[in-house]
Write an enzyme that holds these catalytic residues in place. Structure first.
Site, short mmCIF file in Angstrom:
data_model
loop_
_atom_site.label_atom_id
_atom_site.label_comp_id
_atom_site.label_asym_id
_atom_site.label_seq_id
_atom_site.Cartn_x
_atom_site.Cartn_y
_atom_site.Cartn_z
N HIS A 154 -7.71 9.79 4.04
CA HIS A 154 -7.22 8.81 5.02
C HIS A 154 -7.64 9.22 6.42
CE1 HIS A 154 -3.77 7.33 2.26
NE2 HIS A 154 -4.66 6.39 2.35
N GLY A 155 -8.15 8.29 7.18
CA GLY A 155 -8.45 8.55 8.58
C GLY A 155 -9.93 8.77 8.85
N HIS A 169 -9.34 4.66 -1.74
CA HIS A 169 -8.57 4.64 -0.48
C HIS A 169 -9.35 5.42 0.57
CE1 HIS A 169 -4.46 3.09 -1.54
NE2 HIS A 169 -5.05 3.09 -2.71
N GLY A 170 -8.86 5.35 1.81
CA GLY A 170 -9.51 6.12 2.88
C GLY A 170 -10.89 5.59 3.19
N SER A 177 -12.22 4.24 5.70
CA SER A 177 -12.78 4.47 7.06
C SER A 177 -13.53 5.79 7.09
CB SER A 177 -11.66 4.53 8.10
OG SER A 177 -10.97 3.32 8.16
N ASN A 205 -9.91 0.40 0.40
CA ASN A 205 -8.88 0.25 1.42
C ASN A 205 -9.37 0.73 2.77
OD1 ASN A 205 -7.54 0.21 -1.16
ND2 ASN A 205 -5.63 0.51 -0.08
N VAL A 206 -9.14 -0.10 3.78
CA VAL A 206 -9.58 0.25 5.14
C VAL A 206 -8.43 0.01 6.11
CG1 VAL A 206 -11.25 -0.23 6.98
CG2 VAL A 206 -11.94 -0.51 4.59
N ASP A 210 0.85 -1.19 0.00
CA ASP A 210 0.00 0.00 0.00
C ASP A 210 0.90 1.25 0.00
OD1 ASP A 210 -2.45 1.35 0.36
OD2 ASP A 210 -2.20 1.36 2.54
N HIS A 211 0.65 2.15 -0.94
CA HIS A 211 1.42 3.41 -1.03
C HIS A 211 2.94 3.23 -1.09
CE1 HIS A 211 -2.09 6.01 -0.52
NE2 HIS A 211 -2.50 5.16 0.39
P1 13P Z 1 -8.34 4.66 6.12
O1 13P Z 1 -7.25 4.69 7.15
O2 13P Z 1 -9.07 5.96 6.02
O3 13P Z 1 -9.24 3.50 6.29
O4 13P Z 1 -7.59 4.48 4.72
C1 13P Z 1 -6.81 3.34 4.49
C2 13P Z 1 -6.13 3.42 3.18
O5 13P Z 1 -6.58 4.07 2.26
C3 13P Z 1 -4.87 2.67 3.01
O6 13P Z 1 -4.26 3.01 1.82
#
Ligand code: 13P
Length: 292
Positions: A185-186, A216-217, A219, A238-239, A79-80
């Protein structure tokens, strides 16, 4: 295992596969246990730092053992990744998918470097007759995988442009594209993460089935937005943060309730259950249950 097959099935079946981050063995075990119970394909992921902590070859070996033990299609994803060096490290360790994040570069440089990653991955695929998914990213994704007290402010210019997305995919040849459509993210204490579904529809219209669209992001996005995003073509979500929060709260509760406990697997029991619960909820929300 041919990992692209699973994303293709998600694309035609209009569901999404969750990509869940881990940095410890019990979180990986909890993610796999959730997927096994729900008969779901799954992607497990480490960021560069998570992979550094766990060890990439060790992550690949353990995921291999889980794959063997459960017969589940478990895709291991970097990831990234920010450099060819870390992409190579993951591929050499045995990861099935790599995400190159060149969004800190200007547009042309992002294309140039992403194309170099794609060329490298295609060479490896040919030499080892093994599919590897390569994901690029376009747009400005704010935040980090933690709980933010400040408000989320996403600017219009952060969002992925449909025209650039088409150009980027054509010139790099990526399998998957991570896009920015209001996601971050977050989890944000103030300011909701709402998706610009109109923008997503435009991107999908422009790209068609040429590429797997990634969000992504994952959550903190309202469930109704996630459902609509999947209907509109998102196939990988992605979580991370929600798993981290569940883990931490489980640990705090356990330590508070039984301050004398010293056995690690007992101390980690509530964290394990809490992470597994979140993953099960996400699998059901993404619609990937009973898809094996
Ligand atoms: P969250 O932390 O917002 O769930 O995002 C995770 C993510 O995108 C990992 O690449």
């Amino acid at each position: 295992m041919n990992p692209k097959t699973f994303l293709k099935s998600a694309q035609s079946g209009k569901y999404a596969i969750g990509a869940f981050n881990f940095s410890t063995a019990e979180v990986l075990k909890a993610i796999v246990a959730a997927a096994k119970e729900l008969n779901s394909p799954i992607i497990v992921a480490t960021s560069e730092n998570e992979g550094e902590f766990f060890g990439m070859p060790e992550a690949a070996a353990l995921v291999g053992a889980w794959r063997h033990g459960t017969k589940l299609p478990i895709i291991l994803n970097l990831d990234h990744g920010k450099s060819l060096e870390s992409i190579k490290k993951a591929v050499e360790a045995g990861y099935n998918a790599v995400h190159f994040d060149g969004t800190s570069l200007d547009y042309e440089e992002n294309i140039l470097q992403t194309k170099a990653m794609v060329d490298y991955v295609r060479r490896i695929e040919k030499d080892y007759s093994q599919e590897i998914i390569i994901e690029g990213e376009l747009g400005y994704l704010r935040g980090s995988s933690s709980v933010h007290q400040e408000a989320l402010k996403i600017k219009q210019e952060d969002l992925t442009s449909p025209g650039q997305a088409k150009d980027f995919v054509e010139r790099t040849g990526v399998d998957s594209l991570a896009i920015v459509i209001g996601n971050a993210h977050g989890v944000f204490a103030k300011g909701e993460e709402r998706l610009d579904l109109g923008r997503l529809a435009e991107i999908k219209e422009t790209l068609g089935e040429k590429v797997f669209l990634v969000l992504h992001g994952g959550s903190g996005i309202p469930e109704e937005d996630i459902k609509k995003a999947i209907e509109l073509g998102i196939v990988k979500i992605n979580v991370n943060t929600e798993l981290r929060v569940a883990y931490k709260e489980g640990l705090e509760e356990e330590l508070k309730e039984k301050p004398q406990e010293t056995t690690p697997y007992k101390i980690l029991a509530l964290s394990f259950d809490a992470v597994k619960k979140v993953v099960k909820e996400k699998i059901k929300l993404f619609g990937s249950d009973n898809k094996i």
